[in-house]
Scaffold this motif. Sequence first.
Motif, PDB file in Angstrom:
ATOM      1  N   GLY A 141       0.821  -1.208   0.000  1.00  0.00           N
ATOM      2  CA  GLY A 141       0.000   0.000   0.000  1.00  0.00           C
ATOM      3  C   GLY A 141       0.853   1.254   0.000  1.00  0.00           C
ATOM      4  N   LYS A 142       0.181   2.418  -0.075  1.00  0.00           N
ATOM      5  CA  LYS A 142       0.894   3.690  -0.179  1.00  0.00           C
ATOM      6  C   LYS A 142       1.253   4.291   1.164  1.00  0.00           C
ATOM      7  CE  LYS A 142      -1.140   5.009  -4.637  1.00  0.00           C
ATOM      8  NZ  LYS A 142      -1.931   6.041  -5.371  1.00  0.00           N
ATOM      9  N   GLU A 143       0.622   3.839   2.220  1.00  0.00           N
ATOM     10  CA  GLU A 143       0.796   4.498   3.514  1.00  0.00           C
ATOM     11  C   GLU A 143       1.765   3.771   4.440  1.00  0.00           C
ATOM     12  OE1 GLU A 143      -0.456   7.472   3.908  1.00  0.00           O
ATOM     13  OE2 GLU A 143      -1.295   7.241   1.899  1.00  0.00           O
ATOM     14  N   HIS A 144       2.478   2.799   3.910  1.00  0.00           N
ATOM     15  CA  HIS A 144       3.409   2.061   4.760  1.00  0.00           C
ATOM     16  C   HIS A 144       4.634   2.918   5.086  1.00  0.00           C
ATOM     17  CE1 HIS A 144       6.385   1.401   1.588  1.00  0.00           C
ATOM     18  NE2 HIS A 144       5.379   1.144   0.768  1.00  0.00           N
ATOM     19  N   TYR A 145       5.381   2.485   6.082  1.00  0.00           N
ATOM     20  CA  TYR A 145       6.559   3.231   6.524  1.00  0.00           C
ATOM     21  C   TYR A 145       7.839   2.469   6.221  1.00  0.00           C
ATOM     22  CZ  TYR A 145       3.553   6.557   8.915  1.00  0.00           C
ATOM     23  OH  TYR A 145       2.621   7.541   9.185  1.00  0.00           O
ATOM     24  N   LEU A 146       7.846   1.705   5.165  1.00  0.00           N
ATOM     25  CA  LEU A 146       9.028   0.940   4.787  1.00  0.00           C
ATOM     26  C   LEU A 146       9.678   1.558   3.565  1.00  0.00           C
ATOM     27  CD1 LEU A 146       7.704  -2.725   5.095  1.00  0.00           C
ATOM     28  CD2 LEU A 146       8.667  -1.249   6.868  1.00  0.00           C
ATOM     29  N   THR A 147      10.995   1.602   3.584  1.00  0.00           N
ATOM     30  CA  THR A 147      11.715   2.020   2.388  1.00  0.00           C
ATOM     31  C   THR A 147      12.296   0.816   1.657  1.00  0.00           C
ATOM     32  OG1 THR A 147      13.370   3.562   1.532  1.00  0.00           O
ATOM     33  CG2 THR A 147      13.927   2.381   3.548  1.00  0.00           C
ATOM     34  N   VAL A 183      12.938   0.850   7.869  1.00  0.00           N
ATOM     35  CA  VAL A 183      11.968   1.931   8.072  1.00  0.00           C
ATOM     36  C   VAL A 183      12.355   3.172   7.261  1.00  0.00           C
ATOM     37  CG1 VAL A 183      10.904   3.441   9.790  1.00  0.00           C
ATOM     38  CG2 VAL A 183      11.456   1.072  10.384  1.00  0.00           C
ATOM     39  N   ASP A 184      11.352   3.806   6.665  1.00  0.00           N
ATOM     40  CA  ASP A 184      11.551   5.060   5.937  1.00  0.00           C
ATOM     41  C   ASP A 184      11.543   6.202   6.945  1.00  0.00           C
ATOM     42  OD1 ASP A 184      11.599   7.225   4.260  1.00  0.00           O
ATOM     43  OD2 ASP A 184       9.960   6.558   2.965  1.00  0.00           O
ATOM     44  N   VAL A 185      12.708   6.484   7.510  1.00  0.00           N
ATOM     45  CA  VAL A 185      12.809   7.510   8.548  1.00  0.00           C
ATOM     46  C   VAL A 185      12.487   8.888   7.987  1.00  0.00           C
ATOM     47  CG1 VAL A 185      14.366   8.614  10.198  1.00  0.00           C
ATOM     48  CG2 VAL A 185      14.443   6.137   9.879  1.00  0.00           C
ATOM     49  N   GLU A 186      12.832   9.123   6.733  1.00  0.00           N
ATOM     50  CA  GLU A 186      12.546  10.429   6.137  1.00  0.00           C
ATOM     51  C   GLU A 186      11.042  10.689   6.076  1.00  0.00           C
ATOM     52  OE1 GLU A 186      16.037  11.518   3.083  1.00  0.00           O
ATOM     53  OE2 GLU A 186      15.290   9.466   2.893  1.00  0.00           O
TER      54      GLU A 186
END
Length: 320
Positions: A128-134, A147-150
């Motif tokens: 999905g678009k709202e995940h926090y993974l890079t 994790v997409d810290v940015e």
Amino acid sequence: MAGVLDSVNQRTQLVGQNRLELLLFKLKGQQIYGINVFKVKEVLQCPKLNEIPGRSGVVRGVAHIRGGTIPIMDMNQAIGRSPLEDIENCFVIITEYNRTLQGFLVRAVERIVNMNWGDIHPPPMGAGKEHYLTAVTEVENRLVEIVDVEKILAEVSPVNETISAGVVEDGLSERVVKRHILIVDDSTIARKQIQRVVESMGIATTLKKDGREALEYVHGMLEEGKNPYDELIMIISDIEMPEMDGYTFTAEVRAHPQLKNMFIVLHTSLSGVFNAAMVKKVGADDFLAKFHPDELAKRVNDRVLAITGEDLLQEQGGND
């Protein structure tokens, strides 16, 4: 956790070899998460936190560490889950992103693993678009979520994306109507930040999410009979990316006889003197630390003037 970040000089040797080291940690449950060691300054037992008025719900407080005051964010809460409990027995990962220090509260810190960027993959399509993974990878047959810290930082403390008056030359976009800028970054947030700055200058963009995808794109231009120098103003690339990092991407471009003079700016939240050395080693044209809209706009402005200045002079000469 003393000693977990020792041998930093040794780790810098991994840069430019398409390798990285991940610091593995846990939040709630058994899922393992990772963060690039180069972003990490220190790992310590959670210090005493002081409340601050009007804080974001993700910020559990501030800590006084080594003479500075650092906001401490709950990593589990930041990725949309419940706050961590018993924080006195948690750990804090102190990181440096986009020229600032911040701490992330985690349940436990495990160890550091040496990885190849080729083993780091984009998140699954179904995330999905709202995940926090890079990105994701596997360590000893266990899934590690990076994790997409940015993205977290952009939500907790949005950065200013407005270009100051006077940074961009008047009529700049008219010089490059048929050209565009290739933006390469694995973070959706970072890609959009760069895109918004560039497009606010009236310049078109093309977005790719990692070095391999970007390399296939420029190779595809050649296969279609296009001249990349007529199409691209410049390439703005992140360094840390799954599949192929920015250093390796730059080296691959430089090794190709039809691409070797492409103008490449490495744009990253990594910091440190080793970056300047690596930029020179792989042959990038410039290095820019994230994220400052004026500095980014100035790089673009100067590049457009450099590639169109001669044409403009010829036009002016013809009108005399």
